[in-house]
Scaffold this motif. Structure first.
Motif, PDB file in Angstrom:
ATOM      1  N   ASN A 180      52.210 -41.319 -80.829  1.00 42.19           N
ATOM      2  CA  ASN A 180      51.358 -42.104 -82.032  1.00 42.19           C
ATOM      3  C   ASN A 180      51.474 -43.399 -82.006  1.00 42.19           C
ATOM      4  OD1 ASN A 180      51.259 -39.325 -83.353  1.00 42.19           O
ATOM      5  ND2 ASN A 180      53.299 -39.412 -83.891  1.00 42.19           N
ATOM      6  N   LYS A 181      50.351 -43.881 -82.515  1.00 42.23           N
ATOM      7  CA  LYS A 181      50.166 -45.359 -82.528  1.00 42.23           C
ATOM      8  C   LYS A 181      50.281 -45.959 -84.160  1.00 42.23           C
ATOM      9  CE  LYS A 181      47.080 -45.579 -78.659  1.00 42.23           C
ATOM     10  NZ  LYS A 181      45.662 -46.171 -78.177  1.00 42.23           N
ATOM     11  N   ALA A 182      50.956 -46.978 -84.151  1.00 45.98           N
ATOM     12  CA  ALA A 182      51.089 -47.614 -85.592  1.00 45.98           C
ATOM     13  C   ALA A 182      50.550 -48.998 -85.405  1.00 45.98           C
ATOM     14  CB  ALA A 182      52.407 -47.774 -85.974  1.00 45.98           C
ATOM     15  N   VAL A 183      49.744 -49.313 -86.351  1.00 39.56           N
ATOM     16  CA  VAL A 183      48.978 -50.975 -86.436  1.00 39.56           C
ATOM     17  C   VAL A 183      49.833 -51.363 -87.829  1.00 39.56           C
ATOM     18  CG1 VAL A 183      47.071 -52.189 -87.284  1.00 39.56           C
ATOM     19  CG2 VAL A 183      46.817 -50.310 -85.651  1.00 39.56           C
ATOM     20  N   LEU A 203      60.358 -47.834 -85.476  1.00 40.90           N
ATOM     21  CA  LEU A 203      59.082 -47.073 -85.119  1.00 40.90           C
ATOM     22  C   LEU A 203      59.437 -46.631 -83.415  1.00 40.90           C
ATOM     23  CD1 LEU A 203      56.416 -48.012 -87.069  1.00 40.90           C
ATOM     24  CD2 LEU A 203      57.229 -45.983 -87.378  1.00 40.90           C
ATOM     25  N   ARG A 204      59.386 -47.786 -82.723  1.00 44.39           N
ATOM     26  CA  ARG A 204      59.277 -47.634 -81.448  1.00 44.39           C
ATOM     27  C   ARG A 204      60.543 -46.798 -80.763  1.00 44.39           C
ATOM     28  NH1 ARG A 204      57.486 -47.310 -78.081  1.00 44.39           N
ATOM     29  NH2 ARG A 204      58.180 -48.839 -76.286  1.00 44.39           N
ATOM     30  N   LYS A 205      61.801 -47.024 -81.356  1.00 46.39           N
ATOM     31  CA  LYS A 205      62.810 -45.986 -81.029  1.00 46.39           C
ATOM     32  C   LYS A 205      62.653 -44.461 -81.312  1.00 46.39           C
ATOM     33  CE  LYS A 205      67.814 -45.490 -81.192  1.00 46.39           C
ATOM     34  NZ  LYS A 205      67.899 -44.187 -81.035  1.00 46.39           N
ATOM     35  N   ARG A 206      61.509 -44.320 -81.998  1.00 49.78           N
ATOM     36  CA  ARG A 206      61.149 -42.820 -82.355  1.00 49.78           C
ATOM     37  C   ARG A 206      59.781 -42.556 -81.794  1.00 49.78           C
ATOM     38  NH1 ARG A 206      64.510 -44.435 -85.397  1.00 49.78           N
ATOM     39  NH2 ARG A 206      65.853 -42.961 -86.728  1.00 49.78           N
ATOM     40  N   VAL A 210      53.602 -49.517 -81.248  1.00 53.21           N
ATOM     41  CA  VAL A 210      53.442 -50.179 -82.359  1.00 53.21           C
ATOM     42  C   VAL A 210      52.401 -51.614 -81.777  1.00 53.21           C
ATOM     43  CG1 VAL A 210      54.421 -52.065 -84.093  1.00 53.21           C
ATOM     44  CG2 VAL A 210      55.422 -49.669 -83.225  1.00 53.21           C
ATOM     45  N   ILE A 211      51.135 -51.651 -82.490  1.00 54.02           N
ATOM     46  CA  ILE A 211      50.477 -52.691 -82.153  1.00 54.02           C
ATOM     47  C   ILE A 211      50.252 -53.781 -83.246  1.00 54.02           C
ATOM     48  CG2 ILE A 211      47.910 -53.302 -81.757  1.00 54.02           C
ATOM     49  CD1 ILE A 211      47.715 -50.379 -80.567  1.00 54.02           C
ATOM     50  N   ASN A 212      50.850 -54.921 -83.132  1.00 58.40           N
ATOM     51  CA  ASN A 212      50.660 -56.002 -84.296  1.00 58.40           C
ATOM     52  C   ASN A 212      49.147 -56.900 -84.396  1.00 58.40           C
ATOM     53  OD1 ASN A 212      51.307 -58.117 -86.140  1.00 58.40           O
ATOM     54  ND2 ASN A 212      53.476 -58.271 -85.549  1.00 58.40           N
ATOM     55  N   ILE A 213      48.661 -56.561 -85.321  1.00 57.90           N
ATOM     56  CA  ILE A 213      47.193 -57.149 -85.081  1.00 57.90           C
ATOM     57  C   ILE A 213      47.259 -58.454 -86.065  1.00 57.90           C
ATOM     58  CG2 ILE A 213      45.899 -55.196 -84.791  1.00 57.90           C
ATOM     59  CD1 ILE A 213      45.009 -54.875 -87.457  1.00 57.90           C
ATOM     60  N   LEU A 226      40.262 -50.714 -86.103  1.00 62.61           N
ATOM     61  CA  LEU A 226      40.798 -49.241 -86.187  1.00 62.61           C
ATOM     62  C   LEU A 226      39.991 -48.537 -85.189  1.00 62.61           C
ATOM     63  CD1 LEU A 226      41.841 -49.260 -89.948  1.00 62.61           C
ATOM     64  CD2 LEU A 226      43.299 -49.574 -87.925  1.00 62.61           C
ATOM     65  N   ASP A 227      38.693 -48.635 -85.192  1.00 60.28           N
ATOM     66  CA  ASP A 227      37.813 -47.661 -84.407  1.00 60.28           C
ATOM     67  C   ASP A 227      38.120 -47.793 -82.733  1.00 60.28           C
ATOM     68  OD1 ASP A 227      36.721 -46.839 -86.425  1.00 60.28           O
ATOM     69  OD2 ASP A 227      35.041 -48.154 -86.361  1.00 60.28           O
ATOM     70  N   ILE A 228      38.908 -49.033 -82.459  1.00 65.84           N
ATOM     71  CA  ILE A 228      39.185 -49.284 -81.106  1.00 65.84           C
ATOM     72  C   ILE A 228      40.473 -48.806 -80.819  1.00 65.84           C
ATOM     73  CG2 ILE A 228      39.937 -51.011 -79.608  1.00 65.84           C
ATOM     74  CD1 ILE A 228      37.706 -52.929 -80.947  1.00 65.84           C
ATOM     75  N   ILE A 229      41.421 -48.894 -81.760  1.00 65.35           N
ATOM     76  CA  ILE A 229      42.724 -48.431 -81.501  1.00 65.35           C
ATOM     77  C   ILE A 229      43.039 -47.089 -81.840  1.00 65.35           C
ATOM     78  CG2 ILE A 229      45.167 -48.767 -82.199  1.00 65.35           C
ATOM     79  CD1 ILE A 229      44.432 -51.471 -82.779  1.00 65.35           C
ATOM     80  N   HIS A 230      42.279 -46.228 -83.046  1.00 60.34           N
ATOM     81  CA  HIS A 230      42.569 -45.114 -83.418  1.00 60.34           C
ATOM     82  C   HIS A 230      44.041 -45.000 -83.518  1.00 60.34           C
ATOM     83  CE1 HIS A 230      38.421 -44.156 -82.360  1.00 60.34           C
ATOM     84  NE2 HIS A 230      38.641 -44.480 -81.320  1.00 60.34           N
ATOM     85  N   PRO A 231      44.643 -45.606 -84.657  1.00 59.00           N
ATOM     86  CA  PRO A 231      46.255 -45.296 -84.851  1.00 59.00           C
ATOM     87  C   PRO A 231      46.503 -44.054 -85.924  1.00 59.00           C
ATOM     88  CG  PRO A 231      45.213 -47.187 -86.319  1.00 59.00           C
ATOM     89  CD  PRO A 231      43.946 -46.774 -85.320  1.00 59.00           C
ATOM     90  N   ASP A 232      47.587 -43.717 -85.652  1.00 57.71           N
ATOM     91  CA  ASP A 232      48.045 -42.737 -86.567  1.00 57.71           C
ATOM     92  C   ASP A 232      48.488 -43.229 -88.032  1.00 57.71           C
ATOM     93  OD1 ASP A 232      47.858 -40.341 -84.620  1.00 57.71           O
ATOM     94  OD2 ASP A 232      48.839 -41.877 -83.632  1.00 57.71           O
ATOM     95  N   LEU A 233      49.002 -44.628 -88.110  1.00 56.20           N
ATOM     96  CA  LEU A 233      49.812 -45.047 -88.957  1.00 56.20           C
ATOM     97  C   LEU A 233      49.333 -46.464 -88.975  1.00 56.20           C
ATOM     98  CD1 LEU A 233      52.205 -45.150 -90.923  1.00 56.20           C
ATOM     99  CD2 LEU A 233      53.712 -45.546 -89.012  1.00 56.20           C
ATOM    100  N   ILE A 234      49.196 -46.836 -90.066  1.00 57.28           N
ATOM    101  CA  ILE A 234      49.007 -48.500 -90.500  1.00 57.28           C
ATOM    102  C   ILE A 234      49.966 -48.855 -91.630  1.00 57.28           C
ATOM    103  CG2 ILE A 234      47.060 -48.211 -92.196  1.00 57.28           C
ATOM    104  CD1 ILE A 234      46.045 -50.959 -91.190  1.00 57.28           C
TER     105      ILE A 234
END
Length: 303
Positions: A180-183, A203-206, A210-213, A226-234
């Protein structure tokens, strides 16, 4: 046999245990650690044995374990271990180690810092050290600086060293394209970057990438990102009351335009929300402790 008879509904069980019924449902759904029977109406019924198991798990959570760690201990047949004695022994050891780390930090003793950190990581879980112990030590550092007991240089050295250690740990976790990806989005330069770093670690341990913008710029810019990353969580981080209304407007926009996106809000400004605002946005408020984080994520995301 009486211990195996279902006698408590979920409200009664939750009242006995001192937790919310929703928490109990989420634990069962996520971890399947017990299997309550159902009555003719389909309602859960908990036995005395279930209550005994759940009380032990809650006790471990109160000692600083996450619910997943507590269930792992239970699965390894450690339910009968002397929790009180172990907790007392570790508590005494922990206080001494924290005092030693604090003293080594403010005296710039790099070798002694490494020695006490190695001892901490060999004695306690990684989450305990990073999220609990580091937070307490840095809180003591901050209090000492405010009271004039240490210099700004001592404060900055301590903060930068611990942040660097956490960052190194974060980068040691493996990456997987199926994660999963988180922003992470910051709404203020005064946001709690240490708190954000701790949640990044969590989050990383799970297994969440994680992407810090960085700082929020505009809705258009964020939508394109968000259209580029397609995250599951922000995760939206706030530091100042003046940004609260803009952040809440952003949450409403994201909810409307990105219906598959899980949105979280972390902020020191949450306590200043009006009661109506806090009630409306409560599903987005992550919480401040590891168990609050775990429950919030468990109810919203599938890992």
């Amino acid at each position: 046999m009486a211990d195996q008879e279902g006698k408590y509904n979920i409200k009664a069980a939750a009242l006995i245990l001192g937790i919310q019924p929703g928490t109990l449902r989420a634990w069962e759904r996520r971890y399947h650690m017990i299997a309550p029977v159902r009555n003719d109406a389909g309602h859960r019924l908990y036995t005395e044995e279930h209550i005994k198991i759940l009380k032990w798990l809650i006790k471990k959570v109160n000692q600083g374990f996450t619910i997943s760690q507590a269930i792992s201990l239970m699965s390894n047949n450690q339910v009968q271990m002397d929790s009180e004695a172990l907790n007392l022994k570790q508590g005494n050891s922990l206080n001494g180690l924290m005092d030693t780390l604090y003293d080594a930090l403010i005296h710039f003793e790099h070798e002694r810092i490494n020695e006490v950190l190695n001892t901490m990581f060999s004695t306690f879980t990684m989450e305990k050290v990073v999220i609990d112990i580091f937070s307490q030590v840095l809180m003591k550092i901050e209090d000492s600086f405010i009271c004039g007991k240490i210099t700004n240089s001592q404060r900055n050295y301590s903060l930068s060293l611990i942040k660097a250690r956490i960052t190194t740990i974060i980068h040691s976790f493996p990456f997987n394209v199926h994660y999963n990806k988180a922003v992470f989005l910051t709404f203020s330069e005064k946001s709690d970057d240490f708190g954000q770093l701790l949640f990044h670690f969590y989050l990383r341990k799970r297994g969440v990438e994680v992407i810090n913008i960085g700082a929020y710029y505009s809705q258009e810019d964020l939508n394109l990102t968000l259209d580029i990353i397609h995250p599951d969580l922000i995760i939206i981080s706030l530091g100042e009351q003046k940004d609260l209304n803009k952040a809440l407007s952003l949450i409403e926009m994201l909810t409307l335009n990105h219906q598959d996106l899980t949105i979280g809000l972390t902020s020191v400004s949450i306590t200043t929300m009006k009661p109506t605002e806090r009630e409306y946005f409560s599903p987005y408020i992550i919480g401040e402790t590891i168990n609050e984080w775990e429950m919030w994520l468990m109810e919203r995301m599938v890992f």
